[in-house]
Write a protein that holds these residues in place. Structure first.
Motif, short mmCIF file in Angstrom:
data_model
loop_
_atom_site.label_atom_id
_atom_site.label_comp_id
_atom_site.label_asym_id
_atom_site.label_seq_id
_atom_site.Cartn_x
_atom_site.Cartn_y
_atom_site.Cartn_z
N UNK A 230 0.11 -15.90 -6.88
CA UNK A 230 0.97 -15.56 -5.76
C UNK A 230 0.69 -14.10 -5.14
N UNK A 231 0.28 -13.30 -6.11
CA UNK A 231 -0.29 -11.63 -5.59
C UNK A 231 -1.61 -11.77 -4.73
N UNK B 205 -9.11 2.79 -3.61
CA UNK B 205 -7.89 3.05 -3.19
C UNK B 205 -7.00 3.32 -4.14
N UNK B 206 -7.18 2.46 -5.17
CA UNK B 206 -6.12 2.74 -6.55
C UNK B 206 -6.33 4.23 -7.43
N UNK B 207 -7.99 4.49 -7.11
CA UNK B 207 -8.15 5.61 -7.94
C UNK B 207 -7.71 6.99 -7.07
N UNK C 182 -2.81 -11.35 3.96
CA UNK C 182 -2.76 -9.93 4.71
C UNK C 182 -4.09 -9.60 5.11
N UNK C 183 -5.16 -10.03 4.46
CA UNK C 183 -6.46 -9.54 5.04
C UNK C 183 -7.05 -10.66 6.02
N UNK D 141 -0.19 -3.23 1.93
CA UNK D 141 -0.38 -3.93 0.84
C UNK D 141 0.28 -3.13 -0.45
N UNK D 142 0.80 -3.82 -1.26
CA UNK D 142 1.53 -2.98 -2.33
C UNK D 142 0.24 -2.84 -3.42
N UNK D 143 0.45 -1.72 -4.07
CA UNK D 143 -0.46 -1.62 -5.15
C UNK D 143 -0.75 -2.51 -6.28
N UNK D 144 0.37 -3.25 -6.64
CA UNK D 144 0.46 -4.04 -7.77
C UNK D 144 -0.34 -5.30 -7.28
#
Length: 297
Positions: A34-35, A71-73, A42-43, A1-4
């Protein structure tokens, strides 16, 4: 999964509005949609449900808010650890009570923006009773309010200042003519408070209940300005922080009743989650706040 994609999801989860999230991220609304679709694909779960024109997080969405923020942190910590320098860029999400947002925070935020113009500040105004949950769900990075959170071990807090409360009325109110107002003389009055079940409104209600003083009714409003306007028009009394009504008392549009309000004070707090990683912008904010407190002491 892309961070953005994950960042986009968290923005929508925070605002519960695809358009607002798109404006914050400088994306088109179709890109935001779309994001979110790609994350759901994906999930294999639905992250939002739509009821009429409003959207709400599903249970899977609420879970991803917690896990995705961590995850982002962690990703940001790794980046900062190896990038060789710490640049003050990014965004800080602040939660604040209306009182502090209107009468204490603006000079501090003005100074912060002057020092760190590349940091975006997102301000979410709410009730102090909500801040603990907002911090636990990572909806805000830090909160400024009047509620004592010392009973929640997962939160840490810094006392900003202690202030007075005042019982106010419109100038022609019968109680304003008395040299002293006893608690029993408040019987039969209408009280107008801010919404919420904690802090100084709750303490005032408890004090009246313990003194067995019956009141006509309690009105609750979200807006401090609405409360002050109702009091000015003779619709009731209100107990408010002194900083909130200082101008009205000075102009004489409201009067301070000669009732002993020293039993109920307000203590402003800056509250963090203990596990929250202090990014460089967030650490700079904490340093600025603590510096302002030192200058006042």
């Amino acid at each position: 999964m892309q961070s953005k994609y994950l960042e986009t999801f968290l923005a929508v989860a925070r605002t519960l509005n695809f358009g607002q999230a798109a404006r914050e991220l400088n994306y088109s609304q179709s890109t935001v949609s779309e994001h979110v679709r790609l994350v759901e694909l994906e999930l294999g779960v639905r992250l939002f449900e739509r009821l009429g024109r409003k959207i709400f997080l599903t249970s899977s969405g609420e879970r991803l808010v917690r896990l995705g923020a961590r995850l982002l942190q962690a990703e940001e910590e790794v980046r900062q650890a190896f990038c060789g320098k710490e640049t003050l860029e990014g965004m800080i999400r602040l939660g604040a009570s209306e009182s502090l947002c209107a009468f204490w925070l603006p000079p501090l935020l003005k100074e912060y923006r002057a020092l760190y113009p590349q940091v975006q500040l997102y301000l979410k105004v709410g009730h102090c009773s909500d801040f603990g949950q907002w911090l636990q769900q990572n909806l805000v990075d830090v909160a400024f309010g009047f509620q004592d959170e010392s009973g929640q071990p997962q939160l840490r807090q810094e006392t900003l200042f202690q202030g007075k409360t005042v019982l106010v009325a419109e100038p022609r109110h019968s109680l304003a003519k008395l040299p002293v107002v006893e608690t029993q003389q408040l019987a039969g009055q209408t009280f107008i408070f801010s919404e919420g079940h904690s802090g100084y409104p709750a303490e005032m209600k408890e004090l009246l209940a313990q003194a067995k003083v019956p009141v006509t009714t309690f009105w609750e409003f979200e807006s401090l300005e609405a409360i002050k306007q109702c009091v000015k028009n003779g619709l009731g009394l209100s107990l408010l922080p002194e900083i909130v009504v200082a101008e009205e008392l000075k102009r004489g549009t409201l009067v301070r009743l000669p009732w002993d309000s020293s039993r109920i004070s307000v203590v402003a707090q800056m509250v963090w989650h203990r596990e929250k990683w202090l990014s460089p912008p967030l650490a700079a904010l904490e340093k600025l706040v603590k510096g302002s407190l030192t200058s006042l002491s």
